[in-house]
Design a protein around this motif. Structure first.
Motif, PDB file in Angstrom:
ATOM      1  N   LYS A  70       0.818  -1.217   0.000  1.00 32.86           N
ATOM      2  CA  LYS A  70       0.000   0.000   0.000  1.00 32.86           C
ATOM      3  C   LYS A  70       0.850   1.265   0.000  1.00 32.86           C
ATOM      4  O   LYS A  70       0.618   2.185   0.782  1.00 32.86           O
ATOM      5  CB  LYS A  70      -0.942  -0.011   1.212  1.00 32.86           C
ATOM      6  N   PRO A  96      -4.010  -3.608  -2.986  1.00 26.63           N
ATOM      7  CA  PRO A  96      -4.840  -2.415  -3.183  1.00 26.63           C
ATOM      8  C   PRO A  96      -5.333  -2.330  -4.629  1.00 26.63           C
ATOM      9  O   PRO A  96      -4.827  -3.016  -5.532  1.00 26.63           O
ATOM     10  CB  PRO A  96      -3.884  -1.273  -2.850  1.00 26.63           C
ATOM     11  N   GLU A 144     -11.875  -5.708  -5.255  1.00 26.08           N
ATOM     12  CA  GLU A 144     -11.569  -5.141  -3.941  1.00 26.08           C
ATOM     13  C   GLU A 144     -12.291  -5.842  -2.797  1.00 26.08           C
ATOM     14  O   GLU A 144     -11.975  -5.624  -1.634  1.00 26.08           O
ATOM     15  CB  GLU A 144     -11.905  -3.651  -3.926  1.00 26.08           C
TER      16      GLU A 144
END
Length: 317
Positions: A70, A96, A144
């Protein structure tokens, strides 16, 4: 002929290493391998590389072990590899959105269940725990959400009535690599139509805990027997017996009854313990500091631990 793809592989344990081995043997090119940072292991707590890292190094593949993905540096490093696709198998880090969307074919995940059933951390164990008759491997396009992406391929296998998490793990570790290679090849040739998951059929496979492995004898014998198999090899079901913690490796349901936790009988055939419904005949168990043993070996010198009428789960001396 399949167009070779440039692949980044992300995984950590043996289950993932088996998939990496299949990719190494394929016509595709692995441009980078991501794995969890080395962790302390063993009595000496020396840093130990993951099975995926060890395999990658054996084949002179570049290995990356970021603490997190991230940040801009991790994204820049990954995108510089110019991969067509990322394959994720039991990696352990969250990817991510920027990384999910970086390769032109996105990211694929190998998940040990027939999605949307058993999304989450412990799908192999929870399938046995729930008494499912079959499970399998789903290859899905990652998004996600938690195991919510479109499905590309499903391979199925039955769950036997004696299945443990260890044996089912082995089955799926053999099933997954072939399913992965087939899926990648079809994807490279544009021969796959993604299938959205039905969220209404989804459920969650929560992580196992040692607390959950402490046998509650008020449960049905059927559920306790499933727990014994699903929590093997970790965390292993246990109960208090003879003043110590004893792990239970094998047992079978008996159509007998009594007060939950009460030993109904004890002989060379097993220790029969009453449950909330029916009873459980324990045939293999493991005292503290000892190896797993059959009931005959256990009874030699320990028969007083399992005198009929004794209540298990209490600190009986």
């Amino acid at each position: 002929m399949t167009q070779p793809l440039r692949i980044i592989f992300a995984g950590t344990p043996d289950f993932a290493a088996r998939h990496l081995q299949a990719l190494i043997q394929s016509e595709h090119k692995i441009v980078g391998v991501y794995s969890q940072p080395d962790r302390p292991a063993g009595r000496g707590k020396k840093l130990k590389a993951s099975e995926v890292k060890e395999l990658a190094l054996e084949h002179n593949l570049p290995v990356f072990q970021p603490q997190s993905l991230k940040n801009d540096e991790a994204l820049a490093e990954l995108t510089s590899l110019n991969a067509d696709i990322i394959i994720v198998v039991a990696y352990g880090l969250i990817l991510p959105k920027a990384i999910l969307e970086a390769p032109r074919l996105g990211c694929l995940n190998v998940h040990g269940s027939i999605l949307p059933r058993w999304r989450g951390a412990a799908p192999i164990q929870r399938a046995i725990w729930a008494g499912d008759e079959q499970t399998g491997v789903t290859i899905m396009q990652m998004d996600e959400g938690l195991d919510t992406g479109d499905m590309l391929h499903i391979s199925r296998c039955p769950i036997s009535t004696t299945e443990t998490s260890a044996s089912l793990y082995t089955k799926l570790a053999e099933l997954g690599p072939d399913a992965l290679i087939e899926t990648i090849n079809k994807l490279a040739n544009g021969e796959i139509t993604p299938e959205p998951q039905n969220d209404e059929l989804a459920n969650y496979a929560k992580k196992l805990s040692k607390e959950e492995a402490d046998i509650d004898w008020s449960m049905s014998a059927l559920q306790i027997e499933r727990n014994i198999r699903s929590f093997n090899p970790w965390p292993m079901c246990f109960t208090q017996m003879g003043g110590q913690t004893v792990k239970i490796h094998q047992a079978q349901v008996m159509l007998q009854s009594g007060d939950p936790g009460q030993i109904l009988s004890s002989d060379k055939n097993g220790v029969v313990v009453a449950c909330g419904e029916h009873a459980l005949c324990i045939t293999q168990l493991q005292p503290q500091g000892k190896k797993p043993m059959a009931i005959n070996d256990f009874l030699n010198g320990r028969s007083d631990w399992v005198t009929p009428g004794t209540i298990l789960g209490e600190n009986n001396e």
